[in-house]
Design a protein around this motif. Sequence first.
Motif, PDB file in Angstrom:
ATOM      1  N   LYS A 150      17.564 -38.146  41.041  1.00 55.16           N
ATOM      2  CA  LYS A 150      18.338 -37.610  40.543  1.00 55.16           C
ATOM      3  C   LYS A 150      19.697 -38.504  40.978  1.00 55.16           C
ATOM      4  O   LYS A 150      20.361 -38.160  41.652  1.00 55.16           O
ATOM      5  CB  LYS A 150      19.051 -36.113  41.304  1.00 55.16           C
ATOM      6  CG  LYS A 150      19.458 -35.584  40.767  1.00 55.16           C
ATOM      7  CD  LYS A 150      20.057 -34.109  42.048  1.00 55.16           C
ATOM      8  CE  LYS A 150      19.042 -33.481  41.846  1.00 55.16           C
ATOM      9  NZ  LYS A 150      18.787 -31.848  42.178  1.00 55.16           N
ATOM     10  N   PRO A 151      19.688 -40.130  39.769  1.00 57.10           N
ATOM     11  CA  PRO A 151      20.351 -40.851  40.316  1.00 57.10           C
ATOM     12  C   PRO A 151      21.964 -41.278  40.492  1.00 57.10           C
ATOM     13  O   PRO A 151      22.457 -40.037  39.405  1.00 57.10           O
ATOM     14  CB  PRO A 151      19.680 -41.617  39.931  1.00 57.10           C
ATOM     15  CG  PRO A 151      18.964 -41.502  39.054  1.00 57.10           C
ATOM     16  CD  PRO A 151      18.807 -40.582  39.403  1.00 57.10           C
ATOM     17  N   GLU A 152      22.870 -41.090  40.757  1.00 62.10           N
ATOM     18  CA  GLU A 152      24.384 -41.861  41.118  1.00 62.10           C
ATOM     19  C   GLU A 152      24.759 -42.456  39.984  1.00 62.10           C
ATOM     20  O   GLU A 152      25.586 -43.047  38.716  1.00 62.10           O
ATOM     21  CB  GLU A 152      25.347 -41.940  41.415  1.00 62.10           C
ATOM     22  CG  GLU A 152      24.368 -41.001  43.037  1.00 62.10           C
ATOM     23  CD  GLU A 152      25.191 -41.116  44.227  1.00 62.10           C
ATOM     24  OE1 GLU A 152      27.090 -41.377  44.233  1.00 62.10           O
ATOM     25  OE2 GLU A 152      25.358 -41.016  45.980  1.00 62.10           O
ATOM     26  N   ILE A 153      23.648 -43.480  40.026  1.00 58.25           N
ATOM     27  CA  ILE A 153      23.710 -44.752  38.927  1.00 58.25           C
ATOM     28  C   ILE A 153      21.970 -45.369  38.209  1.00 58.25           C
ATOM     29  O   ILE A 153      21.434 -44.995  39.774  1.00 58.25           O
ATOM     30  CB  ILE A 153      24.923 -45.980  39.328  1.00 58.25           C
ATOM     31  CG1 ILE A 153      24.666 -46.977  38.019  1.00 58.25           C
ATOM     32  CG2 ILE A 153      23.633 -46.653  40.300  1.00 58.25           C
ATOM     33  CD1 ILE A 153      25.970 -47.916  38.504  1.00 58.25           C
ATOM     34  N   VAL A 154      22.128 -45.100  37.058  1.00 57.32           N
ATOM     35  CA  VAL A 154      20.875 -45.243  36.621  1.00 57.32           C
ATOM     36  C   VAL A 154      20.715 -46.816  35.973  1.00 57.32           C
ATOM     37  O   VAL A 154      21.229 -46.982  34.951  1.00 57.32           O
ATOM     38  CB  VAL A 154      19.963 -44.485  35.825  1.00 57.32           C
ATOM     39  CG1 VAL A 154      20.989 -44.029  34.538  1.00 57.32           C
ATOM     40  CG2 VAL A 154      19.018 -44.326  35.594  1.00 57.32           C
ATOM     41  N   PHE A 155      19.668 -47.140  35.777  1.00 58.34           N
ATOM     42  CA  PHE A 155      19.792 -49.071  35.599  1.00 58.34           C
ATOM     43  C   PHE A 155      18.514 -48.787  34.415  1.00 58.34           C
ATOM     44  O   PHE A 155      16.979 -48.747  34.362  1.00 58.34           O
ATOM     45  CB  PHE A 155      19.176 -50.341  36.324  1.00 58.34           C
ATOM     46  CG  PHE A 155      20.314 -50.415  37.464  1.00 58.34           C
ATOM     47  CD1 PHE A 155      21.350 -51.618  37.198  1.00 58.34           C
ATOM     48  CD2 PHE A 155      20.730 -49.798  38.399  1.00 58.34           C
ATOM     49  CE1 PHE A 155      22.288 -51.658  37.497  1.00 58.34           C
ATOM     50  CE2 PHE A 155      22.038 -49.816  39.239  1.00 58.34           C
ATOM     51  CZ  PHE A 155      22.628 -51.130  39.666  1.00 58.34           C
TER      52      PHE A 155
END
Length: 242
Positions: A150-155
């Motif tokens: 449940k990331p705030e930013i995903v790469f």
Amino acid sequence: MSKDIVLEVSKLTKKYGDFTSVKNLSLKVLRGEIFGLLGHNGAGKSSTIECILGTKKFEEGKVVLLNMNPIKNRKKLFERVGVQFQQSNYQDKIKVKEICEMTASLYVNPVNYESILKDFKLYDKRNNFVSDLSGGQKQKLSVLLALIPKPEIVFLDELTTGLDTKARREIWGYLKKLKSKGISIFLTSHYMDEVEYLCDRICILKEGNMVICDTVQNVIKISGKERLEDAYLYYTGEEELE
């Protein structure tokens, strides 16, 4: 750093011996923004991402990710960042649901992975061995695993390589949903139709140097071209400059 900025890279320089992979790079990524880092193989994209994530040390510059130092605060960032790499290796004879469960167990507040399996049309494959999946299904699984925290930013590195048109569109739609929830996405891609559809802003690298960083529309306009693909070739020097 502003609360609307989730990533700030300032004058980043990364060297491997006498070779400089990334040269004095500065960029920002905003909350709820889809940001594309572009360039041909060897342009410095992977080195940049590794420095941002704290998996590689760098010689000069500064990286602030979610208001933290990625090298000093890797454990805290681990809970708030999702990462999908282009090459993902899975242990032999592990099932789809097992690797999802294992990944979810690493996080305090993971997403319900079964809902993403359904969104990605992989729910019917949950009891299959990962090794039995097609190349495209494995690629979808690698993206799915990056979203479990449940990331705030995903790469996302080359997120739709090997996928057919329908599967690519399904993932694009899901990423747009994530964006609408305020999640930032930092991606690399060689597919300019994908970049044009998804990205708010892009940065083009050439031999470790930033050539341009702007909205997709402005990148096209400044190049004097009509399509992003032609603009990209123009900026990377893969066509003769007029």
